[in-house]
Scaffold this motif. Structure first.
Motif, PDB file in Angstrom:
ATOM      1  N   ALA A 540      14.541   4.895   8.779  1.00 24.72           N
ATOM      2  CA  ALA A 540      14.603   6.122   7.977  1.00 24.72           C
ATOM      3  C   ALA A 540      13.922   5.963   6.630  1.00 24.72           C
ATOM      4  O   ALA A 540      13.274   6.900   6.135  1.00 24.72           O
ATOM      5  N   ASP A 541      14.057   4.802   6.010  1.00 23.04           N
ATOM      6  CA  ASP A 541      13.449   4.606   4.692  1.00 23.04           C
ATOM      7  C   ASP A 541      11.923   4.611   4.782  1.00 23.04           C
ATOM      8  O   ASP A 541      11.235   5.128   3.895  1.00 23.04           O
ATOM      9  N   ASP A 542      11.387   4.024   5.859  1.00 26.63           N
ATOM     10  CA  ASP A 542       9.934   4.041   6.055  1.00 26.63           C
ATOM     11  C   ASP A 542       9.429   5.469   6.279  1.00 26.63           C
ATOM     12  O   ASP A 542       8.350   5.839   5.804  1.00 26.63           O
ATOM     13  N   ILE A 543      10.203   6.269   7.001  1.00 22.80           N
ATOM     14  CA  ILE A 543       9.816   7.661   7.239  1.00 22.80           C
ATOM     15  C   ILE A 543       9.805   8.425   5.920  1.00 22.80           C
ATOM     16  O   ILE A 543       8.856   9.156   5.604  1.00 22.80           O
ATOM     17  N   ARG A 544      10.881   8.256   5.141  1.00 22.28           N
ATOM     18  CA  ARG A 544      10.963   8.958   3.855  1.00 22.28           C
ATOM     19  C   ARG A 544       9.815   8.545   2.923  1.00 22.28           C
ATOM     20  O   ARG A 544       9.202   9.377   2.249  1.00 22.28           O
ATOM     21  N   GLU A 545       9.518   7.258   2.908  1.00 25.36           N
ATOM     22  CA  GLU A 545       8.439   6.754   2.064  1.00 25.36           C
ATOM     23  C   GLU A 545       7.092   7.369   2.458  1.00 25.36           C
ATOM     24  O   GLU A 545       6.284   7.742   1.607  1.00 25.36           O
ATOM     25  N   LYS A 546       6.848   7.478   3.765  1.00 23.02           N
ATOM     26  CA  LYS A 546       5.589   8.055   4.240  1.00 23.02           C
ATOM     27  C   LYS A 546       5.515   9.549   3.909  1.00 23.02           C
ATOM     28  O   LYS A 546       4.449  10.061   3.555  1.00 23.02           O
ATOM     29  N   ILE A 547       6.633  10.242   3.999  1.00 22.36           N
ATOM     30  CA  ILE A 547       6.661  11.662   3.631  1.00 22.36           C
ATOM     31  C   ILE A 547       6.298  11.826   2.153  1.00 22.36           C
ATOM     32  O   ILE A 547       5.479  12.679   1.784  1.00 22.36           O
ATOM     33  N   LEU A 548       6.909  11.005   1.297  1.00 23.70           N
ATOM     34  CA  LEU A 548       6.625  11.086  -0.145  1.00 23.70           C
ATOM     35  C   LEU A 548       5.163  10.778  -0.431  1.00 23.70           C
ATOM     36  O   LEU A 548       4.541  11.377  -1.313  1.00 23.70           O
ATOM     37  N   TYR A 549       4.604   9.843   0.317  1.00 19.97           N
ATOM     38  CA  TYR A 549       3.200   9.482   0.147  1.00 19.97           C
ATOM     39  C   TYR A 549       2.310  10.711   0.362  1.00 19.97           C
ATOM     40  O   TYR A 549       1.441  11.025  -0.459  1.00 19.97           O
ATOM     41  N   TYR A 550       2.536  11.424   1.451  1.00 22.16           N
ATOM     42  CA  TYR A 550       1.724  12.612   1.732  1.00 22.16           C
ATOM     43  C   TYR A 550       2.038  13.742   0.770  1.00 22.16           C
ATOM     44  O   TYR A 550       1.160  14.514   0.366  1.00 22.16           O
ATOM     45  N   GLU A 551       3.313  13.850   0.365  1.00 23.23           N
ATOM     46  CA  GLU A 551       3.703  14.920  -0.553  1.00 23.23           C
ATOM     47  C   GLU A 551       3.045  14.750  -1.913  1.00 23.23           C
ATOM     48  O   GLU A 551       2.769  15.726  -2.617  1.00 23.23           O
TER      49      GLU A 551
END
Length: 902
Positions: A540-551
């Motif tokens: 989950a943390d990797d998913i959240r991190e990737k979302i923030l990267y694109y955001e």
């Protein structure tokens, strides 16, 4: 429709991961193209056409050998079939008949057209099964005989790599004969440290990459001897060590010794003369020789010991893993290499397969030119070794830029979060699509062997037509948003559950799942529609991190763009939707996007009614219980208070608050000790069932638990974490209150066990709700309480389904019916809907009275592939997809009824 025989299990030490991988393939095969046929291989080498419901057991030990074939174990020691000793053919056949049907290789063609190999290690990745299948003209997945034989042998690989000018660490080989000369070992150690330096990496050369591996950092001869023995699957125990252990310590030592992954396994030969098959037998043997004969040392060696051990110089660098695949022309393409960031020196079994224990960064964080060098080197090795279709290549990027490749795997692990699916998702293939690609490409490779060409070409042509028809057909599917993630300590397990739901729906002809990731806080939910490559990040943390990267304006990595271009011929044939960046969506946008949602969250948020309230506001159907029921069951204290008022037995309990502790800590502890005797249970009152549940045995542990759960900062307090023996990366929530319960025990009952029981609801024609209560599972904990791993990780823990209330089948069923009646009353009192899991203890008294003591209720139980609710539903004839389908149908019917009322 092509029949796919999924061959899994086997005799190797990685058989549990093979079993879990076989289940993944069974569930994810495209149901419009293939008919899945489960072929379980036991550790004696028998091929078994497995009754489908056994594939949903948590571990092999849960069903094979069947409970009725297993001798009584006083200490609940788990066994595989080899622990039953030398069985005659008739005895083996009788055991097999209880789980399926034995089939001989010459009859394979009657049952399947193609073999999908999910076997690991010896007999699975070494050319043995490949040769057998070729003899009987069965096409199979992956590499051929020669490449497989090279891929399993780490010593032969070293020679090949040197001959083909691949960078390779210096190494040496210790033969079993040389190691047997005990007096020579100190000199051997001195020579190895002189030639190779420290640290040393010591490996079992014919096992999987996480089995029998040690890293020796210090010039410690005893540690070296232990590490080499580990790779030879040998263990030496001294009289002093044995006598220094408590009774429970001796039992735990035997459990560790007989573990096929971390220990030496069974059968073992004791002191080169006595063969021991069963762990109870081993316990008795050690007790006897150390107590009665005065023996000073016992040496145990597995009957399948290695002929040699490989010793390598340690590579200081960044570890990665890369899947290489072939396109339709046979050209090898390296997918984006994944960096493994771990907490231990060795990427071991636990780190590899439990979400959240290691981080996987894709692609590895290096300059583009260096990533391309890694890819080029992986392709070069793939071609030099003659691999076919796909392979997983592990390696290190050293500080000076040297690329070391080691331990190529011709059969990758196939758990949902494995590199196999994780990297394929980066070119746009979901698991179902990737498996179709593997089957089609393997068929083409088998034709190149020149054997059975006409028949294989005809099969391939039929498959190509079916794939083309599927691609051009317009399918109207129901869109289901699968909500996963969250911000609780169970967020990683939520992602595992969500992915499992997604994959079951993605391979169906009825549903189109859309992954939705929830993050934020209780005051501010944020929903994101995410593409499959982000959904298949490690946790989950990797998913959240990737979302923030694109955001924050991040762009797709240039290497990923190039790989996607290289792989266009693959994705054009097998992929569905084009990759997209994550998109934040509102609840109103969610309502327009989906026909229903499946909430795969655990604890808060998800099980507390708040998300349900949002969904109802926008008229979105959802799974599970309604708002009011969820608000009750998330609160363990309130749930048990309600059940107590209705006459149920529950634990004596009390809520304790941070405010009282801050006011006067000494008084706080004294008050707890006045109310409860040690040991007792401490846990959050409003979180998931696996979050921070601890058995508290003394004041030190009480203080440690309280300091951790009432701490101000996110980081754990190291001393208190050590006091509670928290595992590496085990999370501990922050709370304002927590719950204390007295420890529920047998209290003189003749039989006492912990159970977990699932249920499913449906609407009757008159609109009333009907409950289907499943046979409960008996949960066996290795430690003091059931751990996260035992509940959710494939190959861990043991759940016996149905629970063993009595050895007599009729009495067992009579007791089960009483327990199920109690669980039904609980569900009705709490107005549970959809599905749920109820945890309880059961006492069977001398007068045959049955007492059910309720522990807690989970309104959104874990739906990971290994969870025991799927064992229970299988008994009632539901495959996981069928169960999920029923849950969704109930949610949509409830929504329609609610709309009519309003």
């Amino acid at each position: 429709m092509m029949r796919i025989g999924i061959i899994f299990g086997g005799p190797s030490r990685e058989r549990e991961i093979s079993f879990a991988g076989g289940r993944t393939v069974f569930d994810n095969l495209d149901k419009t193209l293939f008919d899945a046929v489960p072929i379980f291989v036991d550790s004696l080498g028998n091929f078994i056409l497995l009754d489908w419901h056994f594939i949903y057991k948590g571990t092999i030990r849960d069903f094979y050998p069947p409970v009725e074939s297993v001798p009584f174990s006083m200490h609940h020691l788990q066994i595989y079939i080899e622990s039953l000793g030398e069985l005659e053919k008739e005895e083996q056949d009788a055991i097999i008949a209880k789980v399926g049907r034995k089939i001989q290789p010459h009859k394979f063609r009657e049952h399947f057209d193609f073999a999908f190999l999910a076997l690991h290690g010896p007999y699975g990745e070494d050319g043995n099964i490949q040769g057998l299948l070729e003899w009987y003209r069965i096409p199979y997945s992956g590499s051929g005989i020669l490449a497989s034989a090279i891929g399993i042998d780490k010593i032969v690989q070293k020679q090949f790599m040197q001959n083909n000018r691949f960078a390779s660490p210096s190494y040496s080989v210790i033969s079993a004969e040389a190691w047997a000369k005990v007096a020579d070992r100190p000199a051997m150690f001195e020579q190895l440290t002189y030639e190779l330096g420290l640290p040393l990496v010591i490996k079992a050369p014919h096992q999987g990459s996480s089995i029998g591996v040690s890293v020796l950092k210090d010039p410690d001869f005893e540690a070296f001897e232990t590490a080499v023995n580990k790779s030879f699957f040998t263990k030496t125990i001294t009289h002093q060590q044995w006598q220094g252990l408590t009774h429970n310590g001796k039992i735990n030592l035997v459990k560790q010794l007989t573990d096929i992954r971390e220990g030496i396994g069974l059968p073992v030969i004791a002191d080169e003369e006595t063969t021991i098959y069963h762990p109870e037998e081993l316990l008795k043997h050690l007790q006897s020789v150390f107590t009665l004969t005065g023996t000073e040392v016992v040496t145990l060696t597995n009957v399948a010991t290695e002929p040699a051990v490989l010793v390598e110089a340690f590579i200081r660098g960044r570890e990665f893993s890369c899947i290489v695949v072939q396109d339709g022309t046979g050209k090898a393409i390296a997918l984006p290499p994944t960096e493994i960031i771990k907490g231990n020196e060795v990427f071991d079994y636990r780190s590899k397969y439990l979400p959240g224990l290691s981080r996987k960064v894709t692609p590895i964080d290096l300059p583009e030119v260096e990533i391309q060098k890694i890819r080029q080197e992986c392709v070069r090795l793939f071609e030099a070794f003659g691999f076919n279709v796909y392979a997983r290549l592990d390696g290190f990027y050293a500080e000076d830029g040297t690329i070391f490749l080691n331990d190529p795997n011709t059969t990758s692990g196939m758990l949902p979060s494995s590199f196999f699916f994780h990297q394929a998702a980066e070119i746009g293939l979901n698991p179902s699509q990737f498996l179709t690609y593997i089957i089609r490409t393997s068929m083409a490779e088998r034709i190149k062997s020149g054997k059975n060409v006409m028949a294989l070409a005809s099969q391939l042509e039929m498959l190509d037509r079916a794939i083309a028809n599927k691609r051009t057909a317009k399918e109207e599917k129901m869109k289901v948003g699968v909500i996963m993630g969250g911000y609780s300590s169970e967020r990683h397990i939520s992602v595992e559950s969500g992915r499992n739901i997604y994959e079951k729906l993605a391979s169906s002809a009825k549903y189109e799942p859309i992954p939705i990731f929830l993050t934020g806080s209780s005051d501010d939910y944020r929903l994101y529609e995410i593409p499959v490559n982000i959904m298949l990040k490690d946790n989950a943390d990797d998913i959240r991190e990737k979302i923030l990267y694109y955001e924050n304006g991040g762009l797709a990595h240039p290497v990923l763009e190039k790989i996607r271009t290289e792989a266009e011929s693959i994705t054009a044939t097998f992929a569905g939707n084009v990759l997209q960046n994550p998109q934040q969506i509102s609840f109103s946008q969610l309502a327009n996007l989906v026909d229903a949602v499946f909430i795969a969250l655990h604890g808060r948020p998800g099980e507390d009614g708040a998300l349900q309230s949002k969904l109802e506001t926008f008229g979105i159907p959802y799974n599970g219980s309604g708002i009011a029921s969820s608000q009750i069951t998330i609160n363990k204290y309130e749930t048990n208070e309600i059940l107590r008022k209705h006459g149920f037995k529950v634990a004596q309990h009390a809520l304790v608050s941070k405010a009282d502790w801050q006011k006067n800590a000494t008084e706080f502890y004294q008050k707890v000790e006045n109310q409860f005797r040690y040991p007792f249970i401490a846990k959050p009152s409003d979180d998931g069932c696996s979050s921070a549940v601890k058995k508290i045995k003394n004041r030190d542990e009480l203080e440690a638990f309280t300091n951790l759960i009432f701490r101000e900062q996110e980081e754990l307090l190291a001393d208190h974490a050590r006091t509670l023996s928290l595992n590496y990366k085990e999370e501990f929530p922050l709370k304002e209150v927590y719950l204390i319960e007295n420890l529920i025990s047998a209290e003189g009952a003749k039989h006492f066990l912990e159970i977990t029981g699932g249920l499913l609801t449906k609407f009757l024609p008159d609109g009333k709700v009907s409950y289907e209560i499943f046979e409960a599972s008996e949960a066996l904990a290795v430690g003091e309480v059931l751990s996260l791993e035992e509940k959710f990780l494939a190959g861990e823990g043991q759940n016996i389904t149905p629970a063993r209330y009595d050895t007599d089948p009729e009495k067992r069923q009579e007791i089960s019916d009483k327990v199920k009646a109690d669980l039904l009353k609980v569900a009705q009192i709490l107005n549970i809907e959809g599905y749920a899991r109820i945890d309880a203890f059961v006492r069977i008294l001398e007068n045959e009275e049955v007492e059910t003591i309720i522990i807690e209720v989970n309104s959104l139980p874990g739906m990971t592939p290994a969870t025991c609710i799927f064992h229970q539903t299988a008994i009632n004839g539901y495959k996981p997809y069928d169960f999920i389908d029923r849950i969704l149908q109930y949610g949509m019917e409830r929504n329609q009824k609610r709309a009519r009322v309003h």
